[in-house]
Design a protein around this motif. Structure first.
Motif, PDB file in Angstrom:
ATOM      1  N   LEU A   1      17.435 -24.113 -14.285  1.00  4.09           N
ATOM      2  CA  LEU A   1      18.677 -23.550 -14.808  1.00  4.09           C
ATOM      3  C   LEU A   1      18.462 -22.135 -15.323  1.00  4.09           C
ATOM      4  O   LEU A   1      19.301 -21.242 -15.097  1.00  4.09           O
ATOM      5  CB  LEU A   1      19.221 -24.444 -15.926  1.00  4.09           C
ATOM      6  CG  LEU A   1      20.486 -23.947 -16.637  1.00  4.09           C
ATOM      7  CD1 LEU A   1      21.653 -23.870 -15.662  1.00  4.09           C
ATOM      8  CD2 LEU A   1      20.832 -24.852 -17.812  1.00  4.09           C
ATOM      9  N   THR A   2      17.340 -21.903 -15.998  1.00  7.21           N
ATOM     10  CA  THR A   2      17.035 -20.567 -16.532  1.00  7.21           C
ATOM     11  C   THR A   2      16.908 -19.548 -15.406  1.00  7.21           C
ATOM     12  O   THR A   2      17.475 -18.452 -15.473  1.00  7.21           O
ATOM     13  CB  THR A   2      15.726 -20.615 -17.341  1.00  7.21           C
ATOM     14  OG1 THR A   2      15.899 -21.475 -18.468  1.00  7.21           O
ATOM     15  CG2 THR A   2      15.335 -19.223 -17.818  1.00  7.21           C
TER      16      THR A   2
ATOM     17  N   LYS B   1      15.333 -15.732 -26.150  1.00  5.65           N
ATOM     18  CA  LYS B   1      15.279 -15.820 -27.605  1.00  5.65           C
ATOM     19  C   LYS B   1      16.287 -16.824 -28.160  1.00  5.65           C
ATOM     20  O   LYS B   1      16.012 -17.506 -29.150  1.00  5.65           O
ATOM     21  CB  LYS B   1      15.523 -14.438 -28.210  1.00  5.65           C
ATOM     22  CG  LYS B   1      15.414 -14.393 -29.731  1.00  5.65           C
ATOM     23  CD  LYS B   1      15.581 -12.976 -30.252  1.00  5.65           C
ATOM     24  CE  LYS B   1      14.409 -12.095 -29.868  1.00  5.65           C
ATOM     25  NZ  LYS B   1      14.476 -10.760 -30.512  1.00  5.65           N
ATOM     26  N   ASN B   2      17.459 -16.945 -27.517  1.00 10.81           N
ATOM     27  CA  ASN B   2      18.535 -17.751 -28.078  1.00 10.81           C
ATOM     28  C   ASN B   2      18.826 -19.045 -27.326  1.00 10.81           C
ATOM     29  O   ASN B   2      19.551 -19.895 -27.838  1.00 10.81           O
ATOM     30  CB  ASN B   2      19.818 -16.912 -28.144  1.00 10.81           C
ATOM     31  CG  ASN B   2      19.703 -15.747 -29.096  1.00 10.81           C
ATOM     32  OD1 ASN B   2      19.800 -15.908 -30.302  1.00 10.81           O
ATOM     33  ND2 ASN B   2      19.485 -14.555 -28.543  1.00 10.81           N
ATOM     34  N   VAL B   3      18.309 -19.171 -26.117  1.00 14.41           N
ATOM     35  CA  VAL B   3      18.563 -20.383 -25.339  1.00 14.41           C
ATOM     36  C   VAL B   3      17.256 -21.127 -25.039  1.00 14.41           C
ATOM     37  O   VAL B   3      17.126 -22.318 -25.321  1.00 14.41           O
ATOM     38  CB  VAL B   3      19.306 -20.070 -24.023  1.00 14.41           C
ATOM     39  CG1 VAL B   3      19.526 -21.349 -23.214  1.00 14.41           C
ATOM     40  CG2 VAL B   3      20.647 -19.408 -24.319  1.00 14.41           C
TER      41      VAL B   3
ATOM     42  N   LYS C   1      17.744 -11.386 -19.847  1.00 14.05           N
ATOM     43  CA  LYS C   1      16.481 -12.114 -19.955  1.00 14.05           C
ATOM     44  C   LYS C   1      16.001 -12.240 -21.388  1.00 14.05           C
ATOM     45  O   LYS C   1      15.697 -13.348 -21.858  1.00 14.05           O
ATOM     46  CB  LYS C   1      15.417 -11.410 -19.110  1.00 14.05           C
ATOM     47  CG  LYS C   1      14.105 -12.174 -19.039  1.00 14.05           C
ATOM     48  CD  LYS C   1      13.134 -11.481 -18.081  1.00 14.05           C
ATOM     49  CE  LYS C   1      11.816 -12.251 -17.993  1.00 14.05           C
ATOM     50  NZ  LYS C   1      10.866 -11.618 -17.054  1.00 14.05           N
ATOM     51  N   GLU C   2      15.916 -11.137 -22.130  1.00 12.81           N
ATOM     52  CA  GLU C   2      15.392 -11.178 -23.494  1.00 12.81           C
ATOM     53  C   GLU C   2      16.289 -12.007 -24.400  1.00 12.81           C
ATOM     54  O   GLU C   2      15.818 -12.843 -25.174  1.00 12.81           O
ATOM     55  CB  GLU C   2      15.259  -9.752 -24.037  1.00 12.81           C
ATOM     56  CG  GLU C   2      14.670  -9.701 -25.439  1.00 12.81           C
ATOM     57  CD  GLU C   2      14.477  -8.283 -25.942  1.00 12.81           C
ATOM     58  OE1 GLU C   2      14.191  -8.104 -27.136  1.00 12.81           O
ATOM     59  OE2 GLU C   2      14.635  -7.333 -25.117  1.00 12.81           O
ATOM     60  N   TYR C   3      17.607 -11.778 -24.305  1.00  9.19           N
ATOM     61  CA  TYR C   3      18.555 -12.524 -25.140  1.00  9.19           C
ATOM     62  C   TYR C   3      18.508 -14.008 -24.811  1.00  9.19           C
ATOM     63  O   TYR C   3      18.504 -14.861 -25.714  1.00  9.19           O
ATOM     64  CB  TYR C   3      19.973 -11.988 -24.918  1.00  9.19           C
ATOM     65  CG  TYR C   3      21.032 -12.770 -25.656  1.00  9.19           C
ATOM     66  CD1 TYR C   3      21.339 -12.464 -26.977  1.00  9.19           C
ATOM     67  CD2 TYR C   3      21.710 -13.825 -25.037  1.00  9.19           C
ATOM     68  CE1 TYR C   3      22.305 -13.185 -27.665  1.00  9.19           C
ATOM     69  CE2 TYR C   3      22.669 -14.548 -25.719  1.00  9.19           C
ATOM     70  CZ  TYR C   3      22.958 -14.230 -27.029  1.00  9.19           C
ATOM     71  OH  TYR C   3      23.907 -14.949 -27.709  1.00  9.19           O
TER      72      TYR C   3
END
Length: 414
Positions: free
Chosen positions: A200-201, A221-223, A216-218
């Motif tokens: 999924l990622t 970090k959050n998911v 990618k970074e967000y």
């Protein structure tokens, strides 16, 4: 619960009330009683009812699902603490990774098993003590005792989780074997969840990049962080509410991997003779050797837990016996190597920790191997092997306490 079941065995209405009041506890206690009750019509009916394999996914009650979702979010917040507090990643994660998941899983089983206030207090004090100790230890560079404490603390927390899983009943071999089986099932389920999450990622980041968004970074970090923290919790919930999901997979894995590990270990021991590697002088090789020992020991325990559930298979028992003998040989090499290093280079925290762990594992392996031999000789049954494992598990718990809580002070935080 057992006494109530026996008293009301022929009272279908009362049995139904007891079942609805605490389904998991009723099923566990009834399953332990059933071998004595076979032939009773109502007992046979309840056995079929409790063990009926529903192919549909059971998502449990709304309350339980809500608790799991909240616990998953809380685990993610704990994993994100370095971003929320003035603490560096290098300080936080080596010391506190175990606290991301283990306390929440422990709380889940304490709630499920309706533990008494005294047992919950013991669990809370154990976890709080771990939090305070590991975070108050001096941040000394190249501190062996700090590294050992960071390695053994998750094992300590795992032991506390086991205490909550068995309901605080130390002498219940059946439940301790169930705990080992739960760990195997959890690894299978969590791996499947992580593989699905990875797919999924990749798809999500790829799709957003196609339309010009670099998330990618967000996203990581959050998911991803929340997903990694939640995976064992969700995996636990699914294995407990839907045992049929991995109930047939885990025995297959146990039966498949046991002979493969026997072949691998035999080939590895032969290859060592030709490799020129010397565990007596090569420190890194000795560490890998000990990691191999722990991994094989875990496979033996998991396989025995599965075999004890599915019944005695002479072929499987023979394979486990050979694997145990080979593991004793590996343990003997590792133990002699660490004794050699102590005699040559002196005592250090690392060498004492490895020595103690190897001695404990060797004793455990000897007990297990002896019982497996008795099973093959038809002098005992597979349940005796499970008892030799469950009886010994608290010894590992005591050792984790010694290394985690006492080693830093004994060796002056060096």
């Amino acid at each position: 619960m057992k006494e109530d079941i026996l008293i009301h065995l022929n009272d279908s209405r009362q049995l139904e009330k007891m079942y609805r009041a605490n389904k998991s506890n009723f099923k566990r206690e009834f399953s332990e009683l059933y071998p004595e009750l076979k032939g009773n019509v109502l007992a046979d009916f309840w056995n079929e009812r409790l063990n009926y394999e529903n192919e549909e996914i059971n998502w449990g009650t709304g309350r339980e699902l809500g608790i799991v979702i909240i616990a998953s979010l809380f685990a993610g917040l704990i994993a994100r603490l370095p971003d929320l507090l003035p603490v560096t990643d290098d300080f936080f994660y080596p010391r506190n990774t175990g606290f991301v998941v283990f306390p929440l899983l422990t709380a889940y089983f304490a709630w499920k098993n309706k533990l008494s206030t005294g047992k919950i207090t013991f669990i809370a004090l154990a976890i709080i003590s771990g939090v305070l100790l590991i975070n108050l230890l001096p941040d000394v560079k190249k501190s062996d005792t700090l590294i050992l404490a960071c390695i053994h603390l998750p094992l300590f927390l795992w032991s506390v989780l086991g205490f909550a899983f068995v309901g605080g009943r130390q002498n219940n071999e059946e439940r301790w074997l169930g705990f080992l089986k739960y760990n195997g099932d959890l690894i299978v389920m969590t791996t499947l969840i992580l593989i699905s999450g990875a797919i999924l990622t990749g798809i999500t980041i790829g799709l957003f990049s196609l339309i010009g968004f670099n998330i990618k970074e967000y996203y990581f970090k959050n998911v991803v962080v929340f997903g990694l923290a939640a995976a064992p919790i969700i995996g636990t919930y699914l294995t407990q509410t839907n045992p049929q999901l991995v109930g047939k997979v885990s025995p297959v894995i146990a039966k498949l991997f046991s002979p493969l590990v026997v072949v691998m270990l035999s080939a590895y021991l032969i290859a060592i003779l030709y490799s020129g590697k010397d565990p007596y002088k090569d420190r890194d090789f000795l560490l890998i050797f000990n990691a191999l020992l722990i991994g094989v020991l875990a496979i033996i325990f998991f396989s025995i837990a599965e075999t004890s559930k599915s019944g005695n298979s002479r072929v499987q028992t023979g394979i486990l016996f050979i694997l145990s003998v080979l593991t004793i040989l590996v343990n003997g090499i590792a133990l002699s190597a660490i004794l050699f290093r102590i005699s040559e280079f002196g005592i250090t925290p690392n060498r004492i920790a490895v020595l103690g762990g190897n001695v404990l594992i060797l004793i455990n392996l000897l007990l297990v191997t002896l019982q497996l031999f008795r099973v093959l000789a038809k002098k005992s049954d597979i349940a005796s092997v499970g008892k030799s494992i469950s009886f010994y598990l608290p010894v590992y718990f005591i050792w984790t306490i010694i290394v985690t809580f006492l080693f830093p002070f004994i060796f002056g935080f060096k």
